[in-house]
Design a protein around this motif. Structure first.
Motif, PDB file in Angstrom:
ATOM      1  N   TRP A  20      -5.315  -2.771  -3.998  1.00 24.07           N
ATOM      2  CA  TRP A  20      -5.073  -1.478  -3.387  1.00 24.07           C
ATOM      3  C   TRP A  20      -4.914  -0.374  -4.383  1.00 24.07           C
ATOM      4  CZ3 TRP A  20      -7.819  -2.293   0.513  1.00 24.07           C
ATOM      5  CH2 TRP A  20      -7.697  -3.391   1.408  1.00 24.07           C
ATOM      6  N   ASP A  21      -4.300  -0.611  -5.544  1.00 21.70           N
ATOM      7  CA  ASP A  21      -4.145   0.319  -6.415  1.00 21.70           C
ATOM      8  C   ASP A  21      -5.280   1.046  -6.909  1.00 21.70           C
ATOM      9  OD1 ASP A  21      -2.508   1.900  -8.382  1.00 21.70           O
ATOM     10  OD2 ASP A  21      -2.978   0.323 -10.021  1.00 21.70           O
ATOM     11  N   LYS A  22      -6.296  -0.216  -7.119  1.00 20.26           N
ATOM     12  CA  LYS A  22      -7.634   0.572  -7.699  1.00 20.26           C
ATOM     13  C   LYS A  22      -8.258   1.114  -6.585  1.00 20.26           C
ATOM     14  CE  LYS A  22     -11.684  -1.370  -9.895  1.00 20.26           C
ATOM     15  NZ  LYS A  22     -12.604  -0.379  -9.350  1.00 20.26           N
ATOM     16  N   VAL A  23      -8.416   0.641  -5.128  1.00 18.78           N
ATOM     17  CA  VAL A  23      -8.865   1.468  -4.274  1.00 18.78           C
ATOM     18  C   VAL A  23      -8.251   3.126  -4.211  1.00 18.78           C
ATOM     19  CG1 VAL A  23      -9.189   1.679  -1.912  1.00 18.78           C
ATOM     20  CG2 VAL A  23      -9.380  -0.531  -2.709  1.00 18.78           C
ATOM     21  N   ILE A  24      -6.937   2.933  -4.038  1.00 14.54           N
ATOM     22  CA  ILE A  24      -6.357   4.190  -4.220  1.00 14.54           C
ATOM     23  C   ILE A  24      -6.738   5.317  -5.275  1.00 14.54           C
ATOM     24  CG2 ILE A  24      -4.058   5.563  -4.297  1.00 14.54           C
ATOM     25  CD1 ILE A  24      -3.075   2.911  -2.657  1.00 14.54           C
ATOM     26  N   ARG A  25      -6.929   4.816  -6.702  1.00 13.02           N
ATOM     27  CA  ARG A  25      -7.200   5.263  -7.628  1.00 13.02           C
ATOM     28  C   ARG A  25      -8.884   6.052  -7.614  1.00 13.02           C
ATOM     29  NH1 ARG A  25      -3.165   5.739 -11.717  1.00 13.02           N
ATOM     30  NH2 ARG A  25      -1.756   4.055 -11.360  1.00 13.02           N
ATOM     31  N   ASP A  26      -9.588   4.864  -7.160  1.00 13.45           N
ATOM     32  CA  ASP A  26     -11.000   5.188  -7.180  1.00 13.45           C
ATOM     33  C   ASP A  26     -11.219   6.321  -6.128  1.00 13.45           C
ATOM     34  OD1 ASP A  26     -11.317   3.327  -9.121  1.00 13.45           O
ATOM     35  OD2 ASP A  26     -12.276   1.834  -7.764  1.00 13.45           O
ATOM     36  N   ALA A  27     -10.602   6.196  -5.095  1.00 12.50           N
ATOM     37  CA  ALA A  27     -10.898   7.035  -3.738  1.00 12.50           C
ATOM     38  C   ALA A  27     -10.100   8.334  -3.873  1.00 12.50           C
ATOM     39  CB  ALA A  27     -10.790   6.359  -2.732  1.00 12.50           C
ATOM     40  N   LYS A  28      -9.249   8.456  -4.998  1.00 14.36           N
ATOM     41  CA  LYS A  28      -8.318   9.603  -5.163  1.00 14.36           C
ATOM     42  C   LYS A  28      -7.636   9.825  -3.775  1.00 14.36           C
ATOM     43  CE  LYS A  28     -11.053  11.646  -8.678  1.00 14.36           C
ATOM     44  NZ  LYS A  28     -12.017  10.611  -9.015  1.00 14.36           N
ATOM     45  N   ILE A  29      -6.955   8.909  -3.395  1.00 12.55           N
ATOM     46  CA  ILE A  29      -6.240   8.930  -2.216  1.00 12.55           C
ATOM     47  C   ILE A  29      -4.524   9.430  -2.383  1.00 12.55           C
ATOM     48  CG2 ILE A  29      -5.133   7.688   0.003  1.00 12.55           C
ATOM     49  CD1 ILE A  29      -7.339   5.678  -0.524  1.00 12.55           C
ATOM     50  N   ALA A  30      -4.290  10.324  -1.863  1.00 11.79           N
ATOM     51  CA  ALA A  30      -2.959  11.042  -1.918  1.00 11.79           C
ATOM     52  C   ALA A  30      -2.543  11.402  -0.410  1.00 11.79           C
ATOM     53  CB  ALA A  30      -2.967  12.047  -2.838  1.00 11.79           C
ATOM     54  N   LEU A  31      -1.167  11.197  -0.238  1.00 11.52           N
ATOM     55  CA  LEU A  31      -0.263  11.673   0.822  1.00 11.52           C
ATOM     56  C   LEU A  31      -0.231  13.234   0.747  1.00 11.52           C
ATOM     57  CD1 LEU A  31       2.319   9.124   1.478  1.00 11.52           C
ATOM     58  CD2 LEU A  31       0.010   9.334   2.660  1.00 11.52           C
ATOM     59  N   ASN A  32      -0.497  14.064   1.654  1.00  7.51           N
ATOM     60  CA  ASN A  32      -0.382  15.487   1.701  1.00  7.51           C
ATOM     61  C   ASN A  32       1.266  15.656   1.760  1.00  7.51           C
ATOM     62  OD1 ASN A  32      -3.117  15.965   1.765  1.00  7.51           O
ATOM     63  ND2 ASN A  32      -3.277  15.733   3.883  1.00  7.51           N
ATOM     64  N   ALA A  49       0.956  -1.181   0.105  1.00  8.22           N
ATOM     65  CA  ALA A  49       0.032   0.010  -0.087  1.00  8.22           C
ATOM     66  C   ALA A  49       0.926   1.146   0.063  1.00  8.22           C
ATOM     67  CB  ALA A  49      -0.830  -0.060   1.134  1.00  8.22           C
ATOM     68  N   GLN A  50       1.741   1.461   0.991  1.00 11.26           N
ATOM     69  CA  GLN A  50       2.344   2.322   1.195  1.00 11.26           C
ATOM     70  C   GLN A  50       3.121   2.990  -0.225  1.00 11.26           C
ATOM     71  OE1 GLN A  50       2.253   1.165   4.157  1.00 11.26           O
ATOM     72  NE2 GLN A  50       1.066   2.513   5.335  1.00 11.26           N
ATOM     73  N   PRO A  51       3.871   2.101  -0.731  1.00 10.18           N
ATOM     74  CA  PRO A  51       4.538   2.489  -2.070  1.00 10.18           C
ATOM     75  C   PRO A  51       3.882   2.940  -2.871  1.00 10.18           C
ATOM     76  CG  PRO A  51       5.444   0.162  -1.154  1.00 10.18           C
ATOM     77  CD  PRO A  51       4.287   0.723  -0.505  1.00 10.18           C
ATOM     78  N   LEU A  52       2.644   2.514  -3.131  1.00 11.92           N
ATOM     79  CA  LEU A  52       1.792   3.223  -4.065  1.00 11.92           C
ATOM     80  C   LEU A  52       1.392   4.553  -3.895  1.00 11.92           C
ATOM     81  CD1 LEU A  52      -0.682   0.231  -4.294  1.00 11.92           C
ATOM     82  CD2 LEU A  52       1.067   0.556  -5.928  1.00 11.92           C
ATOM     83  N   LEU A  53       1.589   5.163  -2.928  1.00 15.85           N
ATOM     84  CA  LEU A  53       1.378   6.380  -2.432  1.00 15.85           C
ATOM     85  C   LEU A  53       2.430   7.489  -2.786  1.00 15.85           C
ATOM     86  CD1 LEU A  53      -0.794   5.874   0.520  1.00 15.85           C
ATOM     87  CD2 LEU A  53      -1.761   6.881  -1.520  1.00 15.85           C
ATOM     88  N   ALA A  54       3.504   6.754  -3.030  1.00 13.13           N
ATOM     89  CA  ALA A  54       4.732   7.764  -3.221  1.00 13.13           C
ATOM     90  C   ALA A  54       4.461   8.738  -4.516  1.00 13.13           C
ATOM     91  CB  ALA A  54       6.093   6.914  -3.484  1.00 13.13           C
ATOM     92  N   LYS A  55       5.420   9.833  -4.746  1.00 11.91           N
ATOM     93  CA  LYS A  55       5.207  10.747  -5.867  1.00 11.91           C
ATOM     94  C   LYS A  55       5.613   9.986  -6.849  1.00 11.91           C
ATOM     95  CE  LYS A  55       5.562  15.186  -3.357  1.00 11.91           C
ATOM     96  NZ  LYS A  55       6.401  16.176  -3.205  1.00 11.91           N
ATOM     97  N   SER A  56       6.556   9.309  -6.813  1.00 12.82           N
ATOM     98  CA  SER A  56       7.062   8.269  -8.031  1.00 12.82           C
ATOM     99  C   SER A  56       6.780   6.781  -7.696  1.00 12.82           C
ATOM    100  CB  SER A  56       8.297   8.559  -8.474  1.00 12.82           C
ATOM    101  OG  SER A  56       8.525   9.856  -8.842  1.00 12.82           O
TER     102      SER A  56
END
Length: 323
Positions: free
Chosen positions: A311-323, A101-108
């Motif tokens: 989790w990639d789909k969940v993150i994209r669907d929910a538009k989750i991003a770290l501030n 999960a966490q690595p999917l939220l990195a800028k790259s």
């Protein structure tokens, strides 16, 4: 096996060097092994990691030195391990969210299996769905009905954006067809305080985080996210019985830097598997709501790929991003 220091001839031929490498590898481990844990001391993953480290020490004959490296959603710890020598002396004991999960939220976005190689999985644990005792629901079905009857009023807390508890909340909301507002905190303690007070109405997490407040009647456990035989979870229903298709679990495993020789990975896996048979370890894992579940390097790599897709789909669907 060690080199014969009394030999007066130098190992200059390629064959001799290869033989030397084989002997050196056979001696592994000949010094303490570092186990990096991406959480502060005392947390659920830390407790499990220390228990496993002790059991593996007994098998390998060398101590495992635990190093807690909390913060940064586990990324600093992951990077530290990835940049360490690939010699079998630095290991990463982590929870699944640190890898999938966490690595999917990195800028790259990080190709996690391009940096770390699995040794294996040792245990799995479902998340528990809990609600504040102030909320007038006692089953998952009642919770879903309440959310549909009171749209926009259900708030779920978590220890931070992008954690497995957050992603589980988003997955549950979509599977159940309800609206839930995620409320991130800087840690689980404050989230729990607000759950008890009713400022947030629900939360997902592992059982040890909730046991005390469940026993006090301050919060109520409604169900679990995946099957489990662990003693504290036996009487809790599967959420999937009410919300078909909803299922996920957390797991714990060991990773090493990419490039670590396969024979060393195999030795670590064997030690982990043997350590999991220790009766004391099995009892402590069970008390934490954790099931022993072994998977070797290839099996865990396949599981990681599959889970990342979810989790990639969940993150994209929910538009989750770290501030």
């Amino acid at each position: 096996m060690t080199c014969n220091l009394r030999r007066r001839t130098f190992l200059t031929s390629a064959a001799a060097l290869a033989a030397f490498g084989a002997r050196a590898q056979g001696a592994y481990p000949n010094r303490p092994v570092r186990m990096v844990i991406p959480f502060a001391a005392g947390g659920a993953t830390d407790v499990l990691g220390r228990d496993l480290a002790q059991a593996m020490t007994a098998t390998l004959g060398q101590s495992f030195v635990v190093e807690n490296m909390g913060g940064g959603a586990g990324v600093p710890a992951l990077n530290t391990v990835a940049r360490s020598p690939a010699d079998g002396y630095t290991t990463f004991f982590c929870a699944s969210g640190n890898i999938t999960a966490q690595p999917l939220l990195a800028k790259s976005r990080v190709d996690i299996l391009g940096q770390l190689t699995p040794v294996g999985m040792v245990a799995t644990a479902p998340h528990v769905l809990v609600v504040s005792a102030k909320l007038p629901v006692h089953t998952v079905g009642e919770l879903v009905a309440y959310a549909k009857a009171h749209p926009g009023t259900l708030n779920f807390g978590s220890a931070g954006v992008g954690g497995l508890a957050h992603l589980g909340t988003e997955l549950f909301a979509r599977a159940a067809g309800i609206s839930i507002t995620h409320v991130p905190y800087k840690g689980a303690a404050q989230a729990m305080t607000d759950l008890v007070s009713g400022q947030v109405q629900g939360m997902f997490g592992t059982m040890p985080s909730f046991t005390g407040m469940i026993e006090k009647g301050a919060i109520r456990a409604l169900g679990i996210t995946a099957p489990s035989g662990a003693t504290p979870l036996k009487n809790l229903p599967l959420i999937a019985r009410t919300v078909p298709g909803f299922q996920y679990s957390s797991w714990n495993g060991i990773f090493v830097p990419v490039g670590t020789p396969a024979p060393l990975i195999e030795q670590l896996y064997i030690a982990m598997a043997k350590g999991s048979t220790d009766k004391g370890l099995a009892k402590r894992f069970d008390e934490q709501g954790v099931d022993i579940a072994l998977a070797n390097s290839a099996q865990l790599a396949a599981a990681v790929h599959k889970e990342i897709a979810v989790w990639d789909k969940v993150i994209r669907d929910a538009k989750i991003a770290l501030n």
